[in-house]
Design a protein around this motif. Structure first.
Motif, PDB file in Angstrom:
ATOM      1  N   ASP A 100      -1.137   2.472  -5.489  1.00  0.00           N
ATOM      2  CA  ASP A 100      -0.553   2.040  -4.223  1.00  0.00           C
ATOM      3  C   ASP A 100       0.966   2.007  -4.340  1.00  0.00           C
ATOM      4  O   ASP A 100       1.505   1.554  -5.362  1.00  0.00           O
ATOM      5  CB  ASP A 100      -1.096   0.665  -3.850  1.00  0.00           C
TER       6      ASP A 100
ATOM      7  N   ASN B 234      -8.396   1.635  -3.179  1.00  0.00           N
ATOM      8  CA  ASN B 234      -8.898   0.279  -2.963  1.00  0.00           C
ATOM      9  C   ASN B 234      -8.181  -0.402  -1.812  1.00  0.00           C
ATOM     10  O   ASN B 234      -8.798  -1.090  -0.991  1.00  0.00           O
ATOM     11  CB  ASN B 234      -8.742  -0.559  -4.235  1.00  0.00           C
ATOM     12  N   GLN B 235      -6.864  -0.217  -1.766  1.00  0.00           N
ATOM     13  CA  GLN B 235      -6.074  -0.864  -0.723  1.00  0.00           C
ATOM     14  C   GLN B 235      -6.357  -0.287   0.657  1.00  0.00           C
ATOM     15  O   GLN B 235      -6.342  -1.011   1.656  1.00  0.00           O
ATOM     16  CB  GLN B 235      -4.579  -0.727  -1.046  1.00  0.00           C
ATOM     17  N   LEU B 236      -6.613   1.016   0.738  1.00  0.00           N
ATOM     18  CA  LEU B 236      -6.744   1.685   2.034  1.00  0.00           C
ATOM     19  C   LEU B 236      -8.179   1.741   2.538  1.00  0.00           C
ATOM     20  O   LEU B 236      -8.422   1.650   3.747  1.00  0.00           O
ATOM     21  CB  LEU B 236      -6.183   3.113   1.944  1.00  0.00           C
TER      22      LEU B 236
ATOM     23  N   GLY C 196     -11.115   0.254   0.620  1.00  0.00           N
ATOM     24  CA  GLY C 196     -12.055  -0.639  -0.047  1.00  0.00           C
ATOM     25  C   GLY C 196     -12.656  -1.677   0.900  1.00  0.00           C
ATOM     26  O   GLY C 196     -11.924  -2.432   1.553  1.00  0.00           O
ATOM     27  N   VAL C 197     -13.970  -1.729   0.962  1.00  0.00           N
ATOM     28  CA  VAL C 197     -14.700  -2.714   1.781  1.00  0.00           C
ATOM     29  C   VAL C 197     -15.353  -3.714   0.838  1.00  0.00           C
ATOM     30  O   VAL C 197     -16.175  -3.336  -0.008  1.00  0.00           O
ATOM     31  CB  VAL C 197     -15.783  -2.027   2.649  1.00  0.00           C
TER      32      VAL C 197
ATOM     33  N   THR D 168     -17.516  -3.654  -4.206  1.00  0.00           N
ATOM     34  CA  THR D 168     -16.575  -2.924  -3.345  1.00  0.00           C
ATOM     35  C   THR D 168     -17.158  -1.558  -3.027  1.00  0.00           C
ATOM     36  O   THR D 168     -17.592  -0.839  -3.926  1.00  0.00           O
ATOM     37  CB  THR D 168     -15.203  -2.758  -4.028  1.00  0.00           C
TER      38      THR D 168
ATOM     39  N   TYR E 196     -16.648   2.083  -0.397  1.00  0.00           N
ATOM     40  CA  TYR E 196     -15.628   2.830   0.345  1.00  0.00           C
ATOM     41  C   TYR E 196     -16.184   3.431   1.633  1.00  0.00           C
ATOM     42  O   TYR E 196     -15.478   4.142   2.335  1.00  0.00           O
ATOM     43  CB  TYR E 196     -15.024   3.918  -0.559  1.00  0.00           C
TER      44      TYR E 196
ATOM     45  N   LYS F 208     -14.273  -8.306   3.070  1.00  0.00           N
ATOM     46  CA  LYS F 208     -12.903  -7.782   3.156  1.00  0.00           C
ATOM     47  C   LYS F 208     -12.925  -6.486   3.963  1.00  0.00           C
ATOM     48  O   LYS F 208     -13.708  -5.580   3.661  1.00  0.00           O
ATOM     49  CB  LYS F 208     -12.326  -7.514   1.762  1.00  0.00           C
TER      50      LYS F 208
ATOM     51  N   PRO G 112     -10.852  -3.107   5.264  1.00  0.00           N
ATOM     52  CA  PRO G 112      -9.706  -2.285   4.876  1.00  0.00           C
ATOM     53  C   PRO G 112      -8.932  -1.814   6.113  1.00  0.00           C
ATOM     54  O   PRO G 112      -9.427  -1.906   7.243  1.00  0.00           O
ATOM     55  CB  PRO G 112     -10.362  -1.104   4.159  1.00  0.00           C
TER      56      PRO G 112
ATOM     57  N   THR H 273      -8.526  -4.225  10.686  1.00  0.00           N
ATOM     58  CA  THR H 273      -7.406  -4.625   9.839  1.00  0.00           C
ATOM     59  C   THR H 273      -7.422  -6.108   9.534  1.00  0.00           C
ATOM     60  O   THR H 273      -6.520  -6.625   8.894  1.00  0.00           O
ATOM     61  CB  THR H 273      -6.079  -4.272  10.528  1.00  0.00           C
TER      62      THR H 273
END
Length: 448
Positions: A216, A226-228, A230-231, A251, A253, A299, A301, A446
């Motif tokens: 990242d 992961n940042q963009l 990742g669920v 996690t 994707y 979470k 993404p 988001t």
């Protein structure tokens, strides 16, 4: 039937023309068009008995050899030479070829033979600007003999080509690196042609590769994938036989949308996909047992990938089959119902803020509409009063000083409009009738 030679006078010019009487007069008119530039439908040729018609019979038209005929009509304008020579799109410099403004969507990718699965995957990933930036900053020194690094370097070069090119790009180098890293994408049929592949499989393999290599930009220790994409998921399982429970965090994707005969909307398929029934080893029973449960999103993404699971394995036929059922989906997907209780609490504040903002905009629009209606009614009322004064002066009757009918009518209209507007405000401002409560808001992708 022979031919005749006649003279045709048009404006100041005279033309000697031979008439082939075996052909209809329209052919004769086409001859005159080539000489004068007057289209056949505009030509008026005077003969004995009237005008010469296109389908007339020459035997019945009194035209003699050497006769002089009169023609009237306006010629078409002579085409002018172009002021500048025509330039074709392919002759322009590459940076000027985007005349339709498609460059913002990126250039296309050439199909290299059943590579649509790869092209669609790459176009989806290219649409994420943060991933493009992370790949751009991927250090060239990191690429070596490692196949993951080679594939990442090929993706970096391909995205750079897509960014600067106005023409379709040949992804040959990336395809070779993909087949080197994952040989299954190089399978061929009996005719020696490359086989069709699954886009979801290509997506999964490529995303997991980039997860290991691309960092990242804002946090170099974190994976950009992961940042963009990742669920976060929390799974709760329970075994009926033993009473055991299992809690797992993971996690993913993609979120799967399972499709069966009862699924008509993507949210129904996602709910079905979050159900998790599996066989696991039971410590109490000392054997494999069935655990049932479901997963909840912990979470969200910035970019949520939903896979439409359209393939299943037919045991009887020993092959994959595709589910062709139509599944609808919205332009904005509300994932609130799929979230865990903790994440729902985090989303409540932003969702209320979104509702309040939409209510504010709706009230502002209603107020502007009401003001416009009142202004229009006031103008109509003033116009009616002005008209009544003119009538008073013209009649010179003292009794006519009373309010005239037009003013009364307009005043009634104003009252009715104001009443309707007040009703509108009361109805929309009443508790439980806010327009935003009829919508399901975004929670959403988001977390805001």
């Amino acid at each position: 039937m022979g031919s005749l030679k006649v003279q045709v006078k048009w404006q100041k010019d005279t033309y000697d023309v031979e008439i082939d009487r075996s052909q209809p007069p329209v052919v004769f008119k086409q001859q005159l068009f080539s000489l004068t530039g007057v289209p056949a439908d505009r030509q008026k040729i005077m003969v004995k008995g009237g005008m010469l018609k296109d389908d007339a019979d020459w035997n019945k038209v009194a035209v003699k050899d050497g006769q002089r005929l009169m023609m009237m009509g306006t010629a078409d304008k002579v085409p002018e030479a172009p002021q500048s020579s025509q330039v074709f799109l392919e002759d322009l410099p590459e940076n000027e070829q985007d005349v339709d403004g498609f460059a913002k969507y990126g250039a296309g990718l050439q199909n290299l033979g059943n590579t649509c699965y790869m092209n669609s995957t790459l176009q989806c990933l290219y649409a994420v600007p943060e991933l493009r930036q992370a790949l751009q900053e991927y250090p060239a020194a990191a690429s070596g003999l490692d196949s993951n690094s080679k594939l990442t370097e090929a993706a970096k070069g391909l995205f750079a080509d897509l960014n600067r090119s106005a023409q379709a790009v040949h992804p040959l180098r990336f395809l070779l690196m993909l087949r080197e890293r994952f040989p299954q994408f190089g399978e061929q049929n009996r005719q020696g042609q490359y086989s069709q592949q699954d886009a979801e499989e290509c997506w999964t393999q490529l995303v997991y590769t980039l997860k290991e290599t691309v960092k990242d930009t804002s946090s170099p220790t974190e994976s950009a994938i992961n940042q963009l994409f990742g669920v976060g998921l929390h799974t709760s399982l329970a075994c009926e036989e033993s009473g055991e429970t299992i809690e797992e965090d993971s996690t993913s994707y993609t979120i799967k949308c399972n499709i069966d005969n009862d699924v008509n909307h993507v949210s129904e398929g996602i709910k079905l996909g979050l159900k998790d029934d599996r066989e696991k080893n039971s410590e109490k029973l000392g054997r494999v047992a069935v655990f049932t449960g479901s997963s909840a999103i912990t979470k969200l993404p910035p970019y949520l990938t939903v896979q439409m699971v359209r393939f299943f394995y037919k045991v009887a036929a020993a092959q994959k089959a595709k589910i062709l059922r139509k599944v609808t989906f919205p332009l904005v997907l509300d994932t609130y119902e799929f979230c865990s209780d903790d994440l729902k609490k985090q989303l409540e504040g932003p969702r209320v803020a979104v509702r309040d903002e939409e209510d504010r905009k709706a009230n502002k629009d209603r107020a502007a509409k009401k003001a416009k209606m009142e202004e229009s009614d006031a103008q109509y009322k003033n116009k009616g009063k002005k008209g009544s004064k003119v009538d008073t002066k013209s009649t010179a009757d003292p009794a006519s000083k009373a309010d005239p009918a037009p003013a009364t009518a307009s005043g009634t209209s104003t009252t009715a409009s104001a009443t309707d507007a007040d009703k509108d405000v009361q109805m929309t401002d009443a508790p439980g009738t806010s327009i935003t409560e009829e919508k399901k808001h975004v929670g959403e992708m988001t977390g805001g």
